[in-house]
Scaffold this active site. Sequence first.
Site, PDB file in Angstrom:
ATOM      1  N   HIS A   3      89.674 -42.460 -71.698  1.00  0.00           N
ATOM      2  CA  HIS A   3      89.607 -40.753 -71.848  1.00  0.00           C
ATOM      3  C   HIS A   3      91.261 -40.606 -72.009  1.00  0.00           C
ATOM      4  O   HIS A   3      91.628 -40.756 -70.743  1.00  0.00           O
ATOM      5  CB  HIS A   3      88.886 -40.134 -71.007  1.00  0.00           C
TER       6      HIS A   3
ATOM      7  N   TYR B   1      90.286 -43.676 -83.584  1.00  0.00           N
ATOM      8  CA  TYR B   1      90.528 -42.448 -84.032  1.00  0.00           C
ATOM      9  C   TYR B   1      92.114 -42.305 -84.140  1.00  0.00           C
ATOM     10  O   TYR B   1      92.642 -42.184 -85.481  1.00  0.00           O
ATOM     11  CB  TYR B   1      90.041 -41.256 -83.616  1.00  0.00           C
TER      12      TYR B   1
ATOM     13  N   LYS C  79      94.722 -42.523 -87.515  1.00  0.00           N
ATOM     14  CA  LYS C  79      95.683 -41.413 -87.823  1.00  0.00           C
ATOM     15  C   LYS C  79      97.226 -41.790 -87.843  1.00  0.00           C
ATOM     16  O   LYS C  79      97.988 -41.597 -88.585  1.00  0.00           O
ATOM     17  CB  LYS C  79      95.322 -40.338 -86.976  1.00  0.00           C
TER      18      LYS C  79
ATOM     19  N   ARG D  73      94.394 -30.724 -72.427  1.00  0.00           N
ATOM     20  CA  ARG D  73      94.712 -30.510 -73.967  1.00  0.00           C
ATOM     21  C   ARG D  73      95.451 -29.104 -74.114  1.00  0.00           C
ATOM     22  O   ARG D  73      95.499 -28.578 -73.282  1.00  0.00           O
ATOM     23  CB  ARG D  73      93.449 -30.327 -74.641  1.00  0.00           C
TER      24      ARG D  73
ATOM     25  N   THR E  10      97.755 -35.673 -86.147  1.00  0.00           N
ATOM     26  CA  THR E  10      97.545 -35.084 -84.532  1.00  0.00           C
ATOM     27  C   THR E  10      98.581 -35.601 -83.629  1.00  0.00           C
ATOM     28  O   THR E  10      99.513 -36.603 -83.850  1.00  0.00           O
ATOM     29  CB  THR E  10      96.068 -35.770 -84.469  1.00  0.00           C
ATOM     30  N   ASP E  11      98.500 -35.009 -82.435  1.00  0.00           N
ATOM     31  CA  ASP E  11      99.347 -35.415 -81.397  1.00  0.00           C
ATOM     32  C   ASP E  11      98.795 -36.441 -80.875  1.00  0.00           C
ATOM     33  O   ASP E  11      99.547 -37.353 -80.065  1.00  0.00           O
ATOM     34  CB  ASP E  11      99.383 -34.105 -80.504  1.00  0.00           C
ATOM     35  N   GLU E  12      97.555 -36.642 -81.127  1.00  0.00           N
ATOM     36  CA  GLU E  12      96.993 -38.188 -80.384  1.00  0.00           C
ATOM     37  C   GLU E  12      97.463 -39.335 -80.759  1.00  0.00           C
ATOM     38  O   GLU E  12      97.489 -40.582 -80.023  1.00  0.00           O
ATOM     39  CB  GLU E  12      95.347 -38.285 -80.726  1.00  0.00           C
TER      40      GLU E  12
ATOM     41  N   TYR F 160      83.122 -34.153 -68.946  1.00  0.00           N
ATOM     42  CA  TYR F 160      83.497 -35.625 -68.986  1.00  0.00           C
ATOM     43  C   TYR F 160      84.217 -35.839 -67.645  1.00  0.00           C
ATOM     44  O   TYR F 160      85.068 -35.037 -67.646  1.00  0.00           O
ATOM     45  CB  TYR F 160      83.928 -36.212 -70.076  1.00  0.00           C
TER      46      TYR F 160
HETATM   47  P1  NAD Z   1      86.505 -31.907 -89.626  1.00  0.00           P
HETATM   48  O1  NAD Z   1      85.981 -33.114 -89.112  1.00  0.00           O
HETATM   49  O2  NAD Z   1      86.071 -30.601 -89.209  1.00  0.00           O
HETATM   50  O3  NAD Z   1      86.569 -31.969 -91.077  1.00  0.00           O
HETATM   51  C1  NAD Z   1      86.914 -33.330 -91.880  1.00  0.00           C
HETATM   52  C2  NAD Z   1      86.477 -32.811 -93.011  1.00  0.00           C
HETATM   53  O4  NAD Z   1      86.979 -34.057 -94.283  1.00  0.00           O
HETATM   54  C3  NAD Z   1      85.004 -32.595 -93.574  1.00  0.00           C
HETATM   55  O5  NAD Z   1      84.825 -31.616 -94.584  1.00  0.00           O
HETATM   56  C4  NAD Z   1      84.609 -33.900 -94.052  1.00  0.00           C
HETATM   57  O6  NAD Z   1      83.456 -33.877 -95.078  1.00  0.00           O
HETATM   58  C5  NAD Z   1      85.775 -34.443 -94.991  1.00  0.00           C
HETATM   59  N1  NAD Z   1      85.770 -35.806 -95.077  1.00  0.00           N
HETATM   60  C6  NAD Z   1      85.672 -36.775 -94.218  1.00  0.00           C
HETATM   61  N2  NAD Z   1      85.859 -37.910 -94.832  1.00  0.00           N
HETATM   62  C7  NAD Z   1      85.988 -37.528 -96.112  1.00  0.00           C
HETATM   63  C8  NAD Z   1      86.093 -38.681 -97.449  1.00  0.00           C
HETATM   64  N3  NAD Z   1      86.145 -39.898 -97.400  1.00  0.00           N
HETATM   65  N4  NAD Z   1      86.543 -38.116 -98.575  1.00  0.00           N
HETATM   66  C9  NAD Z   1      86.580 -36.807 -98.614  1.00  0.00           C
HETATM   67  N5  NAD Z   1      86.355 -36.012 -97.589  1.00  0.00           N
HETATM   68  C10 NAD Z   1      86.226 -36.278 -96.519  1.00  0.00           C
HETATM   69  O7  NAD Z   1      88.059 -31.993 -89.182  1.00  0.00           O
HETATM   70  P2  NAD Z   1      89.225 -31.015 -88.792  1.00  0.00           P
HETATM   71  O8  NAD Z   1      89.167 -30.697 -87.537  1.00  0.00           O
HETATM   72  O9  NAD Z   1      89.401 -29.918 -89.595  1.00  0.00           O
HETATM   73  O10 NAD Z   1      90.445 -31.935 -88.989  1.00  0.00           O
HETATM   74  C11 NAD Z   1      91.176 -31.785 -90.250  1.00  0.00           C
HETATM   75  C12 NAD Z   1      92.397 -32.624 -90.353  1.00  0.00           C
HETATM   76  O11 NAD Z   1      93.265 -32.171 -88.849  1.00  0.00           O
HETATM   77  C13 NAD Z   1      92.285 -34.072 -89.773  1.00  0.00           C
HETATM   78  O12 NAD Z   1      93.096 -34.873 -90.541  1.00  0.00           O
HETATM   79  C14 NAD Z   1      92.294 -34.362 -88.284  1.00  0.00           C
HETATM   80  O13 NAD Z   1      92.884 -35.375 -87.743  1.00  0.00           O
HETATM   81  C15 NAD Z   1      93.668 -33.186 -88.228  1.00  0.00           C
HETATM   82  N6  NAD Z   1      93.800 -32.474 -86.764  1.00  0.00           N
HETATM   83  C16 NAD Z   1      92.601 -32.047 -86.160  1.00  0.00           C
HETATM   84  C17 NAD Z   1      92.977 -31.140 -84.820  1.00  0.00           C
HETATM   85  C18 NAD Z   1      91.948 -30.664 -84.149  1.00  0.00           C
HETATM   86  O14 NAD Z   1      92.019 -30.290 -83.357  1.00  0.00           O
HETATM   87  N7  NAD Z   1      90.501 -30.513 -84.761  1.00  0.00           N
HETATM   88  C19 NAD Z   1      94.195 -31.188 -84.352  1.00  0.00           C
HETATM   89  C20 NAD Z   1      95.222 -32.039 -85.004  1.00  0.00           C
HETATM   90  C21 NAD Z   1      94.953 -32.447 -86.178  1.00  0.00           C
HETATM   91  O1  DAU Z   2      94.706 -33.461 -80.108  1.00  0.00           O
HETATM   92  C1  DAU Z   2      94.227 -33.342 -81.452  1.00  0.00           C
HETATM   93  C2  DAU Z   2      92.952 -33.679 -81.540  1.00  0.00           C
HETATM   94  O2  DAU Z   2      92.085 -32.940 -80.762  1.00  0.00           O
HETATM   95  C3  DAU Z   2      92.387 -33.969 -82.727  1.00  0.00           C
HETATM   96  O3  DAU Z   2      93.281 -34.981 -83.460  1.00  0.00           O
HETATM   97  C4  DAU Z   2      91.059 -34.290 -82.750  1.00  0.00           C
HETATM   98  O4  DAU Z   2      90.506 -34.595 -84.442  1.00  0.00           O
HETATM   99  C5  DAU Z   2      90.049 -33.367 -82.192  1.00  0.00           C
HETATM  100  O5  DAU Z   2      88.785 -33.750 -82.342  1.00  0.00           O
HETATM  101  C6  DAU Z   2      90.778 -33.165 -80.895  1.00  0.00           C
HETATM  102  O6  DAU Z   2      90.351 -34.464 -79.918  1.00  0.00           O
HETATM  103  P1  DAU Z   2      89.919 -34.201 -78.645  1.00  0.00           P
HETATM  104  O7  DAU Z   2      89.293 -35.507 -78.115  1.00  0.00           O
HETATM  105  O8  DAU Z   2      90.981 -33.823 -77.676  1.00  0.00           O
HETATM  106  O9  DAU Z   2      88.831 -33.014 -78.749  1.00  0.00           O
HETATM  107  P2  DAU Z   2      87.346 -32.945 -78.044  1.00  0.00           P
HETATM  108  O10 DAU Z   2      86.848 -31.587 -78.497  1.00  0.00           O
HETATM  109  O11 DAU Z   2      86.306 -34.086 -78.610  1.00  0.00           O
HETATM  110  O12 DAU Z   2      87.410 -33.025 -76.532  1.00  0.00           O
HETATM  111  C7  DAU Z   2      88.432 -32.105 -75.803  1.00  0.00           C
HETATM  112  C8  DAU Z   2      88.383 -32.672 -74.368  1.00  0.00           C
HETATM  113  O13 DAU Z   2      86.908 -32.011 -73.884  1.00  0.00           O
HETATM  114  C9  DAU Z   2      88.518 -34.044 -74.159  1.00  0.00           C
HETATM  115  O14 DAU Z   2      89.265 -34.165 -72.997  1.00  0.00           O
HETATM  116  C10 DAU Z   2      87.111 -34.345 -73.790  1.00  0.00           C
HETATM  117  C11 DAU Z   2      86.450 -33.417 -73.452  1.00  0.00           C
HETATM  118  N1  DAU Z   2      84.905 -33.020 -73.760  1.00  0.00           N
HETATM  119  C12 DAU Z   2      84.582 -33.277 -75.061  1.00  0.00           C
HETATM  120  C13 DAU Z   2      83.374 -33.125 -75.431  1.00  0.00           C
HETATM  121  C14 DAU Z   2      82.868 -32.767 -76.815  1.00  0.00           C
HETATM  122  C15 DAU Z   2      83.846 -33.043 -72.707  1.00  0.00           C
HETATM  123  O15 DAU Z   2      84.183 -32.945 -71.560  1.00  0.00           O
HETATM  124  N2  DAU Z   2      82.646 -32.772 -72.938  1.00  0.00           N
HETATM  125  C16 DAU Z   2      82.224 -32.909 -74.176  1.00  0.00           C
HETATM  126  O16 DAU Z   2      81.001 -32.650 -74.519  1.00  0.00           O
END
Ligand code: NAD
Ligand code: DAU
Length: 335
Positions: free
Chosen positions: A275, A149, A153, A213, A123-125, A206
């Site tokens: 945040h 988190y 990562k 983002r 992730t970019d985080e 929030y």
């Molecule tokens: P998600 O939470 O939707 O899915 C995660 C999956 O991993 C789930 O199906 C869960 O059951 C499985 N899991 C969790 N713990 C486990 C374990 N111990 N063993 C086996 N399986 C397990 O997540 P996502 O949003 O699809 O993210 C996938 C990947 O991409 C993550 O590594 C996340 O850090 C990365 N990522 C996400 C985003 C985003 O915006 N969602 C952006 C950049 C990177």
């Molecule tokens: O940048 C990549 C990341 O993006 C991934 O690595 C993470 O897995 C993914 O969850 C996401 O993280 P964020 O914290 O940016 O995503 P989230 O959807 O939780 O929140 C996006 C923005 O919206 C953040 O600034 C918080 C805000 N927010 C979020 C929720 C859930 C709100 O204002 N209200 C909310 O209820």
Amino acid sequence: MKLLVTGGSGFIGSNFIHMMLHRYPHYEIINLDLLTYAGNEATNECVRNNPRYTFVRGDICNPTIVDELVSKVDAIVHFAAESHVDNSIKNSLSFVMTNVMGTHTLLEAARRHGNKRFHHISTDEVYGHLHHDEDPFHEHTPHRPRSPYSASKASSDHLVMSYFHTHGLPVTISNCSNNYGRFQFPEKLIPLFVTNLLEGKKVPLYGDGLNVRDWIHVDDHNNAVDKILHHGQIGHTYCVGASSEKTNKEITYKILELMNLGEDRIEFVEDRKGHDRRYAINSGKIQSELLWTPQISFDEGITQTVEWYIANAQWWKNIKSGEYKKSNDTYATGV
Ligand code: NAD
Ligand code: DAU
């Protein structure tokens, strides 16, 4: 090619599996997923009867399961993680276990079985956050994670690179920005807001709603993963993003506009602890080296996504009601 995909019952991993089985008629995929609260194997209904798809319910921290599965494949694409920042603020242990220990278990198995190809989804985080006038993150931005988190990562990224330098493991890493699209769990901003509005509820924004983002459609992210898996330079990191920075307020107003609703549905709530203010990605390296470019504009992608949540209400209603856990429970843990 036989792939082990971890976390393939979650948002990005499931979309990746659907894309790869469709795109490569000779590829076989094993999906190893624990089906935590964030996993939903019903998402993979469309590939369940595909003989090239195998689902295994199991923990990436379990060396016995991981060892057996890694021995059967040519490459590992590692998505599994605890992924929700808010959860990591409340309880970070599972983040350390899955994101750090789980990644280590997979790396060890990949090393033991003849240095298997390993692509790590990150992730970019890990780069921390930016002020409004700073340049976007790139591959040489130092890691400065600020939430449990992102710290977990970042640790996993370091472990992955250490296996390249120490053991010659053929690794690549992608650090991607915020994804959106079909099958995203309704805890994240966009699906939470769309589904709350469909349920007649308000949306909890929030703080001042001005955190930024950099949004990318999940299909663009997965196309980048495909390119890196096949053509990426071993030992390299690729930053992936679509240069589509938006404040949370802008996202909220766009969703309200698409759903013909007014700003009275917004509820400003207490800010997230620590945040991160802004994320932004410079994806110049993957664009010039691997000729990847994002294909889906934010306007097109968000319109399609809102329409998808409207048309697929049963999918998210089963999650919000907890019903999905019953079908997940029909899968026993083990190989
Ligand atoms: P998600 O939470 O939707 O899915 C995660 C999956 O991993 C789930 O199906 C869960 O059951 C499985 N899991 C969790 N713990 C486990 C374990 N111990 N063993 C086996 N399986 C397990 O997540 P996502 O949003 O699809 O993210 C996938 C990947 O991409 C993550 O590594 C996340 O850090 C990365 N990522 C996400 C985003 C985003 O915006 N969602 C952006 C950049 C990177
Ligand atoms: O940048 C990549 C990341 O993006 C991934 O690595 C993470 O897995 C993914 O969850 C996401 O993280 P964020 O914290 O940016 O995503 P989230 O959807 O939780 O929140 C996006 C923005 O919206 C953040 O600034 C918080 C805000 N927010 C979020 C929720 C859930 C709100 O204002 N209200 C909310 O209820």
